[in-house]
Design a protein around this motif. Structure first.
Motif, PDB file in Angstrom:
ATOM      1  N   THR A 101      -6.129  21.309   1.527  1.00  0.00           N
ATOM      2  CA  THR A 101      -5.024  20.641   1.996  1.00  0.00           C
ATOM      3  C   THR A 101      -5.050  21.105   3.579  1.00  0.00           C
ATOM      4  OG1 THR A 101      -4.055  21.238  -0.080  1.00  0.00           O
ATOM      5  CG2 THR A 101      -2.256  20.894   0.789  1.00  0.00           C
ATOM      6  N   SER A 102      -4.821  19.775   4.383  1.00  0.00           N
ATOM      7  CA  SER A 102      -4.816  19.032   6.068  1.00  0.00           C
ATOM      8  C   SER A 102      -4.046  20.575   6.364  1.00  0.00           C
ATOM      9  CB  SER A 102      -4.712  18.157   5.930  1.00  0.00           C
ATOM     10  OG  SER A 102      -6.242  17.234   5.934  1.00  0.00           O
ATOM     11  N   SER A 103      -2.698  19.913   5.776  1.00  0.00           N
ATOM     12  CA  SER A 103      -1.330  20.682   6.414  1.00  0.00           C
ATOM     13  C   SER A 103      -1.590  22.497   6.515  1.00  0.00           C
ATOM     14  CB  SER A 103       0.019  20.897   5.815  1.00  0.00           C
ATOM     15  OG  SER A 103      -0.423  20.681   4.374  1.00  0.00           O
ATOM     16  N   TRP A 164      -3.902  -5.295   2.035  1.00  0.00           N
ATOM     17  CA  TRP A 164      -4.334  -3.686   1.723  1.00  0.00           C
ATOM     18  C   TRP A 164      -2.383  -3.221   1.843  1.00  0.00           C
ATOM     19  CZ3 TRP A 164      -7.999   0.183   1.328  1.00  0.00           C
ATOM     20  CH2 TRP A 164      -9.733  -0.685   1.017  1.00  0.00           C
ATOM     21  N   PHE A 165      -2.684  -2.712   0.930  1.00  0.00           N
ATOM     22  CA  PHE A 165      -1.559  -1.442   0.659  1.00  0.00           C
ATOM     23  C   PHE A 165      -1.634  -0.300  -0.548  1.00  0.00           C
ATOM     24  CE2 PHE A 165       2.416   0.149  -1.341  1.00  0.00           C
ATOM     25  CZ  PHE A 165       3.005  -0.673  -1.418  1.00  0.00           C
ATOM     26  N   PHE A 166      -1.057   0.586   0.564  1.00  0.00           N
ATOM     27  CA  PHE A 166      -1.527   1.551   0.749  1.00  0.00           C
ATOM     28  C   PHE A 166      -0.756   2.958  -0.293  1.00  0.00           C
ATOM     29  CE2 PHE A 166      -3.712   0.636   4.158  1.00  0.00           C
ATOM     30  CZ  PHE A 166      -5.508   1.445   4.563  1.00  0.00           C
ATOM     31  N   LEU A 167      -0.713   3.397  -1.217  1.00  0.00           N
ATOM     32  CA  LEU A 167       0.054   4.463  -2.125  1.00  0.00           C
ATOM     33  C   LEU A 167      -1.038   5.562  -1.171  1.00  0.00           C
ATOM     34  CD1 LEU A 167       0.491   2.319  -3.726  1.00  0.00           C
ATOM     35  CD2 LEU A 167       0.137   4.643  -5.558  1.00  0.00           C
ATOM     36  N   THR A 168       0.451   6.792  -0.045  1.00  0.00           N
ATOM     37  CA  THR A 168      -0.158   8.115   0.883  1.00  0.00           C
ATOM     38  C   THR A 168       0.476   9.932   0.287  1.00  0.00           C
ATOM     39  OG1 THR A 168      -0.654   5.748   2.563  1.00  0.00           O
ATOM     40  CG2 THR A 168      -0.122   8.440   3.441  1.00  0.00           C
ATOM     41  N   ALA A 169       0.096   9.954   0.528  1.00  0.00           N
ATOM     42  CA  ALA A 169       0.134  11.378  -0.073  1.00  0.00           C
ATOM     43  C   ALA A 169       0.945  12.074   1.398  1.00  0.00           C
ATOM     44  CB  ALA A 169      -0.652  12.299  -0.383  1.00  0.00           C
ATOM     45  N   ASP A 170       2.177  12.544   0.625  1.00  0.00           N
ATOM     46  CA  ASP A 170       2.762  12.417   2.609  1.00  0.00           C
ATOM     47  C   ASP A 170       2.821  13.428   2.585  1.00  0.00           C
ATOM     48  OD1 ASP A 170       5.343  11.836   4.442  1.00  0.00           O
ATOM     49  OD2 ASP A 170       6.601  12.517   2.997  1.00  0.00           O
ATOM     50  N   PRO A 199       5.308  11.582  -2.921  1.00  0.00           N
ATOM     51  CA  PRO A 199       5.792  13.248  -2.689  1.00  0.00           C
ATOM     52  C   PRO A 199       4.167  13.953  -2.751  1.00  0.00           C
ATOM     53  CG  PRO A 199       7.501  11.999  -3.333  1.00  0.00           C
ATOM     54  CD  PRO A 199       6.920  10.903  -3.217  1.00  0.00           C
ATOM     55  N   PHE A 200       4.135  14.976  -2.141  1.00  0.00           N
ATOM     56  CA  PHE A 200       2.642  15.717  -2.711  1.00  0.00           C
ATOM     57  C   PHE A 200       3.399  16.847  -3.132  1.00  0.00           C
ATOM     58  CE2 PHE A 200      -0.461  18.669  -1.050  1.00  0.00           C
ATOM     59  CZ  PHE A 200      -0.969  18.377  -2.007  1.00  0.00           C
ATOM     60  N   PRO A 201       2.639  17.338  -4.772  1.00  0.00           N
ATOM     61  CA  PRO A 201       1.818  16.403  -5.301  1.00  0.00           C
ATOM     62  C   PRO A 201       2.650  15.378  -6.307  1.00  0.00           C
ATOM     63  CG  PRO A 201       2.568  18.490  -6.126  1.00  0.00           C
ATOM     64  CD  PRO A 201       2.421  18.609  -4.966  1.00  0.00           C
ATOM     65  N   ALA A 202       2.174  14.994  -6.927  1.00  0.00           N
ATOM     66  CA  ALA A 202       3.002  13.886  -7.800  1.00  0.00           C
ATOM     67  C   ALA A 202       2.263  13.549  -9.053  1.00  0.00           C
ATOM     68  CB  ALA A 202       2.910  12.741  -7.282  1.00  0.00           C
ATOM     69  N   ASN A 224      -4.914   9.755  -1.158  1.00  0.00           N
ATOM     70  CA  ASN A 224      -4.594  10.800  -2.128  1.00  0.00           C
ATOM     71  C   ASN A 224      -5.941  11.360  -2.561  1.00  0.00           C
ATOM     72  OD1 ASN A 224      -4.994   9.178  -4.001  1.00  0.00           O
ATOM     73  ND2 ASN A 224      -2.498   8.973  -4.212  1.00  0.00           N
ATOM     74  N   ALA A 225      -5.736  12.769  -3.502  1.00  0.00           N
ATOM     75  CA  ALA A 225      -6.822  13.071  -3.731  1.00  0.00           C
ATOM     76  C   ALA A 225      -6.296  13.819  -5.046  1.00  0.00           C
ATOM     77  CB  ALA A 225      -7.499  14.216  -3.077  1.00  0.00           C
ATOM     78  N   GLY A 226      -7.541  14.433  -5.595  1.00  0.00           N
ATOM     79  CA  GLY A 226      -7.578  15.277  -7.085  1.00  0.00           C
ATOM     80  C   GLY A 226      -6.586  14.672  -7.562  1.00  0.00           C
ATOM     81  N   GLY A 227      -5.852  15.500  -8.891  1.00  0.00           N
ATOM     82  CA  GLY A 227      -5.232  15.243  -9.466  1.00  0.00           C
ATOM     83  C   GLY A 227      -4.597  13.864  -9.150  1.00  0.00           C
ATOM     84  N   ASP A 228      -3.521  13.893  -8.183  1.00  0.00           N
ATOM     85  CA  ASP A 228      -3.028  13.174  -7.493  1.00  0.00           C
ATOM     86  C   ASP A 228      -3.907  11.731  -7.828  1.00  0.00           C
ATOM     87  OD1 ASP A 228      -0.971  14.380  -7.070  1.00  0.00           O
ATOM     88  OD2 ASP A 228      -0.259  14.025  -5.108  1.00  0.00           O
TER      89      ASP A 228
END
Length: 398
Positions: A101-103, A164-170, A199-202, A224-228
């Protein structure tokens, strides 16, 4: 031994070799997601990896008294920061490991520098750790968003996925992954036709996937990553998106994620990684030990915790101190030839440089066992995978 901390649960494991003089005390804190969407790919498996590194170091070299604690940052920067401060101020931790989790990682990096510890990061992806927010005591070992973009993003664009279209974890990681991948897509003749912040997580991706479906994109980039990522892929199949011809780019995808999907859903997906358990005999031997202790194969993050912890401990032994800047400098000075990551080095900015790999998920007919999941498509040299170093972040010249 289990003990309760004010801010999380800590697993303490004392690792000492009989007959060795305990000259240097080293306390390591594994800080990660132990209960949320990243717990499978980090979590307890990263603690096991750190324990294995400590045990292997003591068996090979000895001379250190190593204690390992762990805590759950719950993917929240405030919680992670409070744990890090407590560890440094009150509990004598010398280095913090993993930190997905970069933040959270960016916050912990600054606290680590302020306390002259070392952040040995395996789990976070943001390139800011060694660029915009670079620090002399940050080591970024396993991967980053630029390396992922140079693998999956480039390969899928050159294969005909031009729109490309991105779904991006916010949060920091998602935005870094979108930015790096978009740059690679455009540099290789593609274009970005749309993005949406999620929104993270979603748990519900339906409205975001429908936007992507209607965009006319060839590729839906999952930043995104993991469960998302797992949930987004499952829901895309339920909506018939992939069946209709659009491709999914799982830009950060782990073996634990692949394992969680049905064979029909995961077959043919492309991903970029730094490690695979079946890559050579050394990896197979280590992975068998990890599987026996943890019950699953290691993600590249967990493998990275093992290898980076070994490199840290060797540096402590070499310099005879746990002083953060001194140890980090030694880690950068010393090339590695690692059983899991091969030959590489750590640059002056703290970025670990090693080969990355483009994989494709096998079909059920190709797979010979539960974890026989990847075919290696290409090797990406470390110097090509990662961004060049910023001069102002070369701490070997300061």
């Amino acid at each position: 031994m289990m003990k309760k901390l004010a801010l999380g649960t800590a697993l303490c494991a004392l690792v000492a070799g009989a007959g060795y003089a305990q000259e240097i005390n080293v306390k390591l804190g594994v800080l990660n997601d132990r209960s949320g969407i990243y717990s499978d790919l980090t979590g307890e498996g990263s603690v096991v990896a750190a324990q294995m590194a400590a045990e292997d170091f003591m068996a090979e070299e000895g001379g250190l008294n190593i204690e390992i604690v762990s805590a759950d940052h719950q993917n929240k920067p405030d919680i992670g920061s409070n744990i890090a401060r407590k560890w440094y101020d009150e509990e004598g931790v010398n280095a913090i490991l993993d930190v997905p989790t970069s933040s959270v990682a960016l916050a912990v990096a600054q606290i680590t520098a302020d306390n002259n510890g070392v952040l040995v990061n395996s789990g976070a992806g943001s390139t800011a750790l060694t660029r915009e927010q670079c620090l002399p005591t940050t080591i970024h070992w396993t991967y980053d968003t630029a390396a992922l973009a140079n693998g999956t993003g480039k390969a899928m664009t050159l294969a005909g996925g031009e729109k490309w279209f991105f779904l991006t974890a916010d949060y920091a990681f998602g935005h870094s992954l979108e930015e790096n991948t978009a740059a690679v897509v455009e540099a290789n003749g593609g274009e970005v036709v749309g993005t949406v912040d999620v929104p993270f997580p979603a748990t519900d991706f339906s409205s975001f996937l429908l936007q992507a479906q209607g965009s006319g994109a060839d590729v839906i980039g999952l930043a995104n990553a993991g469960g998302d990522t797992v949930n987004a892929i499952k829901q895309a199949q339920e909506f018939g998106i992939t069946q209709a011809g659009q491709k999914l780019a799982a830009l950060l995808f782990f073996i634990t994620d692949v394992h969680a999907l049905s064979p029909e859903t995961r077959t043919g997906l492309s991903l970029t990684g730094a490690y695979y358990w079946d890559q050579d005999e050394g990896a197979r031997e280590w992975s068998a030990r990890f599987l026996e202790r943890h019950g699953s194969m290691a993600s590249m993050v967990q493998a990275g915790v093992y290898s980076s912890t070994l490199h840290y401990l060797r540096a402590v032994k070499a310099v005879g101190t746990t002083d953060g800047e001194t140890v980090a400098a030694k880690m950068k000075e010393t090339p590695f030839d690692d059983v899991l990551f091969g030959k590489g080095h750590i640059r002056g900015d703290g970025r670990g440089i090693h080969d990355m790999y483009l994989y494709q998920v096998k079909s059920p007919d190709e797979s010979t066992g539960e974890w026989d999941l990847y075919t290696t498509v290409a090797t990406i040299a470390g110097e090509d995978a990662f961004l060049p170093m910023l001069e102002e972040c070369d701490f070997t010249k300061k």
